[in-house]
Write a protein that holds these residues in place. Structure first.
Motif, mmCIF file in Angstrom:
data_model
loop_
_atom_site.group_PDB
_atom_site.id
_atom_site.type_symbol
_atom_site.label_atom_id
_atom_site.label_comp_id
_atom_site.label_asym_id
_atom_site.label_seq_id
_atom_site.Cartn_x
_atom_site.Cartn_y
_atom_site.Cartn_z
ATOM 1 N N GLY A 27 0.808 -1.206 0.000
ATOM 2 C CA GLY A 27 0.000 0.000 0.000
ATOM 3 C C GLY A 27 0.843 1.258 0.000
ATOM 4 O O GLY A 27 1.943 1.295 -0.553
ATOM 5 N N PRO A 28 0.352 2.334 0.639
ATOM 6 C CA PRO A 28 1.080 3.602 0.602
ATOM 7 C C PRO A 28 2.413 3.506 1.325
ATOM 8 O O PRO A 28 2.534 2.850 2.365
ATOM 9 C CB PRO A 28 0.138 4.578 1.320
ATOM 10 C CG PRO A 28 -0.748 3.718 2.152
ATOM 11 C CD PRO A 28 -0.902 2.439 1.405
ATOM 12 N N THR A 29 3.425 4.125 0.755
ATOM 13 C CA THR A 29 4.747 4.177 1.366
ATOM 14 C C THR A 29 5.213 5.615 1.418
ATOM 15 O O THR A 29 4.798 6.452 0.605
ATOM 16 C CB THR A 29 5.772 3.347 0.575
ATOM 17 O OG1 THR A 29 5.950 3.927 -0.722
ATOM 18 C CG2 THR A 29 5.308 1.906 0.418
ATOM 19 N N VAL A 30 6.060 5.906 2.379
ATOM 20 C CA VAL A 30 6.612 7.254 2.546
ATOM 21 C C VAL A 30 8.127 7.166 2.398
ATOM 22 O O VAL A 30 8.769 6.305 3.001
ATOM 23 C CB VAL A 30 6.242 7.845 3.919
ATOM 24 C CG1 VAL A 30 6.916 9.193 4.119
ATOM 25 C CG2 VAL A 30 4.728 7.985 4.043
ATOM 26 N N THR A 31 8.673 8.055 1.590
ATOM 27 C CA THR A 31 10.108 8.070 1.307
ATOM 28 C C THR A 31 10.722 9.356 1.844
ATOM 29 O O THR A 31 10.133 10.439 1.714
ATOM 30 C CB THR A 31 10.352 7.990 -0.209
ATOM 31 O OG1 THR A 31 9.812 6.774 -0.710
ATOM 32 C CG2 THR A 31 11.829 8.035 -0.529
ATOM 33 N N VAL A 32 11.894 9.244 2.454
ATOM 34 C CA VAL A 32 12.650 10.413 2.874
ATOM 35 C C VAL A 32 14.102 10.178 2.501
ATOM 36 O O VAL A 32 14.604 9.050 2.596
ATOM 37 C CB VAL A 32 12.491 10.685 4.384
ATOM 38 C CG1 VAL A 32 12.992 9.517 5.218
ATOM 39 C CG2 VAL A 32 13.191 11.969 4.800
ATOM 40 N N GLY A 33 14.773 11.238 2.046
ATOM 41 C CA GLY A 33 16.167 11.075 1.670
ATOM 42 C C GLY A 33 16.812 12.390 1.301
ATOM 43 O O GLY A 33 16.206 13.465 1.390
ATOM 44 N N LEU A 34 18.058 12.271 0.893
ATOM 45 C CA LEU A 34 18.803 13.437 0.438
ATOM 46 C C LEU A 34 18.155 13.946 -0.840
ATOM 47 O O LEU A 34 17.900 13.170 -1.759
ATOM 48 C CB LEU A 34 20.252 13.054 0.195
ATOM 49 C CG LEU A 34 21.302 14.155 0.208
ATOM 50 C CD1 LEU A 34 21.344 14.838 1.566
ATOM 51 C CD2 LEU A 34 22.669 13.578 -0.126
ATOM 52 N N GLY A 35 17.872 15.236 -0.912
ATOM 53 C CA GLY A 35 17.056 15.765 -1.998
ATOM 54 C C GLY A 35 17.830 16.554 -3.029
ATOM 55 O O GLY A 35 19.039 16.401 -3.196
ATOM 56 N N GLY A 36 17.099 17.416 -3.722
ATOM 57 C CA GLY A 36 17.673 18.155 -4.833
ATOM 58 C C GLY A 36 18.062 17.206 -5.950
ATOM 59 O O GLY A 36 17.420 16.184 -6.187
ATOM 60 N N ILE A 37 19.159 17.510 -6.636
ATOM 61 C CA ILE A 37 19.614 16.628 -7.711
ATOM 62 C C ILE A 37 20.222 15.344 -7.159
ATOM 63 O O ILE A 37 20.364 14.354 -7.874
ATOM 64 C CB ILE A 37 20.658 17.345 -8.601
ATOM 65 C CG1 ILE A 37 21.910 17.697 -7.788
ATOM 66 C CG2 ILE A 37 20.055 18.573 -9.256
ATOM 67 C CD1 ILE A 37 23.067 18.203 -8.640
ATOM 68 N N PHE A 38 20.553 15.336 -5.859
ATOM 69 C CA PHE A 38 21.269 14.196 -5.301
ATOM 70 C C PHE A 38 20.380 12.973 -5.124
ATOM 71 O O PHE A 38 20.876 11.867 -4.934
ATOM 72 C CB PHE A 38 21.906 14.581 -3.965
ATOM 73 C CG PHE A 38 22.939 15.660 -4.105
ATOM 74 C CD1 PHE A 38 24.125 15.414 -4.793
ATOM 75 C CD2 PHE A 38 22.724 16.924 -3.583
ATOM 76 C CE1 PHE A 38 25.086 16.400 -4.933
ATOM 77 C CE2 PHE A 38 23.672 17.911 -3.724
ATOM 78 C CZ PHE A 38 24.853 17.659 -4.403
ATOM 79 N N VAL A 39 19.061 13.159 -5.154
ATOM 80 C CA VAL A 39 18.187 12.005 -4.986
ATOM 81 C C VAL A 39 18.417 10.992 -6.096
ATOM 82 O O VAL A 39 18.349 9.779 -5.886
ATOM 83 C CB VAL A 39 16.709 12.437 -4.914
ATOM 84 C CG1 VAL A 39 16.214 12.986 -6.234
ATOM 85 C CG2 VAL A 39 15.838 11.275 -4.484
ATOM 86 N N GLU A 40 18.720 11.462 -7.292
ATOM 87 C CA GLU A 40 18.963 10.554 -8.406
ATOM 88 C C GLU A 40 20.438 10.199 -8.537
ATOM 89 O O GLU A 40 20.771 9.127 -9.048
ATOM 90 C CB GLU A 40 18.456 11.168 -9.707
ATOM 91 C CG GLU A 40 16.934 11.342 -9.718
ATOM 92 C CD GLU A 40 16.427 11.939 -11.016
ATOM 93 O OE1 GLU A 40 17.238 12.049 -11.959
ATOM 94 O OE2 GLU A 40 15.246 12.286 -11.087
ATOM 95 N N VAL A 41 21.314 11.058 -8.056
ATOM 96 C CA VAL A 41 22.745 10.773 -8.156
ATOM 97 C C VAL A 41 23.155 9.713 -7.138
ATOM 98 O O VAL A 41 23.839 8.738 -7.471
ATOM 99 C CB VAL A 41 23.566 12.058 -7.948
ATOM 100 C CG1 VAL A 41 25.052 11.741 -7.912
ATOM 101 C CG2 VAL A 41 23.259 13.064 -9.058
ATOM 102 N N PHE A 42 22.700 9.893 -5.888
ATOM 103 C CA PHE A 42 23.144 9.013 -4.814
ATOM 104 C C PHE A 42 22.093 7.989 -4.392
ATOM 105 O O PHE A 42 22.417 7.029 -3.693
ATOM 106 C CB PHE A 42 23.557 9.842 -3.593
ATOM 107 C CG PHE A 42 24.722 10.755 -3.853
ATOM 108 C CD1 PHE A 42 25.943 10.235 -4.245
ATOM 109 C CD2 PHE A 42 24.602 12.126 -3.714
ATOM 110 C CE1 PHE A 42 27.029 11.069 -4.485
ATOM 111 C CE2 PHE A 42 25.673 12.972 -3.946
ATOM 112 C CZ PHE A 42 26.885 12.440 -4.337
ATOM 113 N N ASP A 43 20.837 8.216 -4.781
ATOM 114 C CA ASP A 43 19.767 7.270 -4.424
ATOM 115 C C ASP A 43 19.793 7.000 -2.925
ATOM 116 O O ASP A 43 19.666 5.861 -2.471
ATOM 117 C CB ASP A 43 19.941 5.965 -5.217
ATOM 118 C CG ASP A 43 18.729 5.044 -5.098
ATOM 119 O OD1 ASP A 43 17.639 5.553 -4.803
ATOM 120 O OD2 ASP A 43 18.889 3.829 -5.290
ATOM 121 N N ASP A 44 19.948 8.047 -2.144
ATOM 122 C CA ASP A 44 20.098 7.915 -0.696
ATOM 123 C C ASP A 44 18.751 8.167 -0.040
ATOM 124 O O ASP A 44 18.451 9.281 0.413
ATOM 125 C CB ASP A 44 21.142 8.911 -0.201
ATOM 126 C CG ASP A 44 21.496 8.699 1.262
ATOM 127 O OD1 ASP A 44 21.211 7.608 1.786
ATOM 128 O OD2 ASP A 44 22.052 9.628 1.878
#
Length: 735
Positions: A633-650
């Protein structure tokens, strides 16, 4: 920004924008949360499955050479062991094995607890069993959901026959593993086993041959009705069960699994699991074998962490980690001491332990003073402890072991025995066994000889139900890490289901008015959605002329940011549709014209307008979002943002419901946590405010689950401590 649902998703990203239907409770009498998902498991009295009073074998046979004859004989023997009366049922036979055979279930003279169906088409038989008041049925037949669409439809018909009624079904596509003969001469707490592949469970069952007790085996098959969650719930209540071990290919329902794992955590019953489907190839094989979705593996791992499930990669780790949990109580201290007859061996084990994050504290000064009486001065006694070999062969050996176990900093003693040197190794093994019997601390031995037929191993170590014996350093370290991690988790665990909201907040009705099915929101509208849930956004105005942009900038205060605003523009910066650091009216007028021209040149379509926004510079850019998993079902994601979400996938994932403590644990997973804690002179970020935003987004996920497919706040600027957070951009896609 995370890519929207129309784009190719980067490998490993939480896929968003799923159009799946929220999972509903099969039994509508069960309480549900705001998404309509169950808050309790459907009850199953599995005592009557594992210890039935009466057993009927439908399609029983004694025809020599037929599979049914072998199964009938095995079920007769099993029934005798558990004290049940068995009734063969087959209209083609008057007697089977010298026993009267009944033509149908209605003619059986007693109410049947368990019916085992050996016929190829079980559908008509199940209807008869339900009418006769049978409690449990087992369907061995394959050719259901694992075989394709037609099989899935047939399996659904089986599920409908048992839905909400008293008859419960194990299978189809299961086997005889539940009716194995378990050893009764082994002592101590046991392993209860759950598998979706009998062959994969066989090594765990065979571990009885090396003294590891196994008491139950649930081969759940395709889970048309009874599922992994039902057996976890049952095993968690069994006093003889010390650990639940599982080999799982996919879950029938993510929510019911979470409920069962939560119950096991409350009962302090560890779960150790091999869950296949980490790779694309593994997921495809699992689906072809059991006919169920494996779910997004990353989400499954997040659920495991939330509910304290230990995930291991192989069957050897499953056996070794499970046996440690079964034999070891809660640690008396967090320290591990490595004790060996070889300095090199001790150093190797210490290195592996430290790399895994195990604590290897120095032994107390009084302990070291005692050890120095029995160990030569040139050998190490602080931790690891090296006795040089000879003390292990005389009366000093037991004294050394007892002194280490008496140290208040030590909860686990690990003794690697890499060389079998009788009688030294025999004496050492016996001393370890005797010491383990006299202590409430954990004693682990790694028997390193590749032969495995030595007396010290077979006749001393394996005969003890207190010693935990490993064959490899790596598995010992893996098991100990899981052991300490689980008990730290359990000491801080509170069930998230206890405080689940059953009534939507006033914000939900306001938010739904902003959502139109299938129509993405513009950034401006998405920020309005955030405001309804009390999530702070920058001061901003949506304007449709250069003059209005200048007036807005004056009211907001320079410097400002300007952005094109339209639902179809999730990645504005890539198209030149964002202008930063504008500090004058002339810059604002020029930026307005440049944005409008760029939108036209890039085919962006009709704009709602241009956003003039307060510029927020100082802070840590994070991402917080909502997506949907087909199983959980629904999931919540938190992580390093900006362009880094795709660079580091953190990123870290949480599956609602969860509390603030879980959010902080999620943040602790991030490699970018140091950015939030402050580094290179930067002040610490406002972690309390970030936790609050994640909790508000969770509330949104629960309340808008039927209406909101995807939410992406990126970047969420987390200001220095005390400054709160500001959602600088947002993407929202309704279902």
């Amino acid at each position: 920004m995370l890519r929207d649902s129309r784009e190719q998703h980067a490998p490993g990203h939480a896929r968003t924008g799923s159009a799946t239907t929220p999972i509903r409770s099969v039994d509508q009498t069960l309480p549900v949360d705001l998404t309509g998902r169950p808050l309790q498991l459907r009850p199953a009295d599995l005592d009557r499955f594992f210890r039935p009073r009466t057993v009927a074998v439908i399609g029983a046979s004694d025809t020599e050479g037929r599979p049914g004859a072998r199964i009938t004989a095995q079920l007769r023997a099993w029934s005798e062991r558990v004290g049940a009366r068995m009734f063969p049922v087959n209209p083609k036979h008057a007697t089977i094995g010298g026993q009267a055979c009944h033509p149908d279930i209605a003619s059986v003279p007693e109410v049947v607890d368990l019916a085992v169906i050996l016929v190829g088409d079980p559908q008509e038989v199940l209807a008869d069993l339900a009418a006769a008041g049978v409690s449990f049925a087992v369907v061995f037949a394959a050719g259901f959901a694992e075989s394709g669409a037609a099989g899935a439809e047939a399996q659904q018909r089986l599920a409908e026959l048992t839905s909400g009624g008293p008859l419960r079904l194990l299978g189809p596509n299961t086997n005889l593993n539940a009716f194995e003969e378990f050893r009764e001469d082994l002592e101590g707490r046991s392993i209860a086993l759950i598998t979706q592949s009998g062959h994969q469970g066989r090594p765990v069952f065979a571990a009885q041959d090396i003294g590891i007790r196994v008491s139950h085996w649930a081969p759940v098959g395709n889970e048309a009705d009874l599922e992994t969650a039902d057996f976890i719930r049952y095993f968690a209540d069994q006093p003889e069960v010390g650990v639940i071990a599982a080999y799982i290919e996919g879950f029938k329902d993510g929510r019911t699994f979470a409920l069962a794992a939560d119950y096991a955590a409350q009962q302090r019953k560890p779960i150790v699991m091999v869950k296949v489907g980490r790779s694309e190839a593994g997921a495809q094989m699992a689906a072809s074998h059991t006919g169920k979705l494996t779910g997004q593996d990353r989400v499954a791992s997040a659920v495991f962490r939330q509910f304290g499930v230990t995930r291991v990669d192989g069957l050897d780790e499953l056996i070794d980690t499970s046996q440690l949990f079964a034999r070891a109580d809660r640690p008396r201290a967090n320290g591990v001491c490595v004790y060996s007859i070889s300095g090199g061996t001790g150093a190797h084990m210490a290195d592996l332990s430290a790399a895994a994050g195990l604590e290897l504290p120095q032994l107390a000064a009084t302990t070291q003073e005692s050890l120095r009486e029995w160990i030569p001065g040139y050998l190490t006694i602080s931790n690891p402890v090296d006795n040089g070999g000879h003390p292990a062969g005389d009366e000093r050996g037991r004294k050394i072991i007892d002194a280490i176990l008496a140290d208040p900093n030590i909860g686990v003693l690990v003794c690697p025995i890499t060389g079998a040197f009788p009688p030294m190794s025999d004496k050492l093994a016996q001393d370890l066994v005797d010491a383990a019997e006299a202590t409430d601390k954990v004693v682990c031995v790694i028997w390193g000889s590749p032969v495995g037929d030595e007396s010290a191993y077979r006749d001393i170590l394996l005969k003890s139900n207190r010693i935990v014996v490993f064959r490899t350093f790596g598995n010992c370290v893996t098991a100990l890490k899981a052991y300490f991690d689980y008990h730290r988790f359990r000491d801080n665990y509170d069930s998230p289901f206890d405080d689940v909201a059953r009534t939507a907040s006033p914000a939900a009705a306001k938010a739904r008015r902003l959502l139109t099915a299938g129509k993405p929101l513009s950034e401006h509208s998405a920020k309005q959605l955030l405001r309804t849930y009390g999530i702070r956004v920058p001061r901003e105005q949506l304007v449709t002329s250069a003059a209005a942009a200048v007036r807005a900038a004056g009211l907001i205060g320079y410097p400002v940011v300007m952005k094109a605003c339209a639902p179809q523009l999730p990645h504005k910066s890539d198209l030149g549709l964002v202008k930063l650091g504008l500090r004058s009216a002339s810059q604002v007028r020029d930026a307005y014209r440049e944005i409008v021209d760029a939108a036209r040149d890039n085919g962006a379509g009709r704009l709602e307008g241009v956003l003039v926004c307060q510029q927020v510079d100082k802070g840590v850019e994070m991402v917080v979002g909502i997506s949907h998993d087909e199983l959980f079902g629904p999931t919540v994601t938190v992580g390093l943002g900006g362009i880094f979400v795709e660079v580091f996938d953190d990123i870290a994932i949480g599956v609602p419901p969860f509390g603030p403590h879980e959010v902080r644990r999620m943040l602790g997973e991030l490699r970018g946590l140091k950015c939030l804690q402050g580094m290179r002179g930067q002040p610490p970020a406002d972690l309390d405010a970030l936790v609050d935003v994640v909790m508000r987004v969770q509330r949104m996920a629960l309340e808008l689950g039927d209406d909101l497919a995807e939410l992406d706040i990126n970047p969420l600027m987390v200001m220095p401590r005390g400054g709160g957070t500001v959602a600088l951009d947002a993407l929202a896609i309704p279902r």
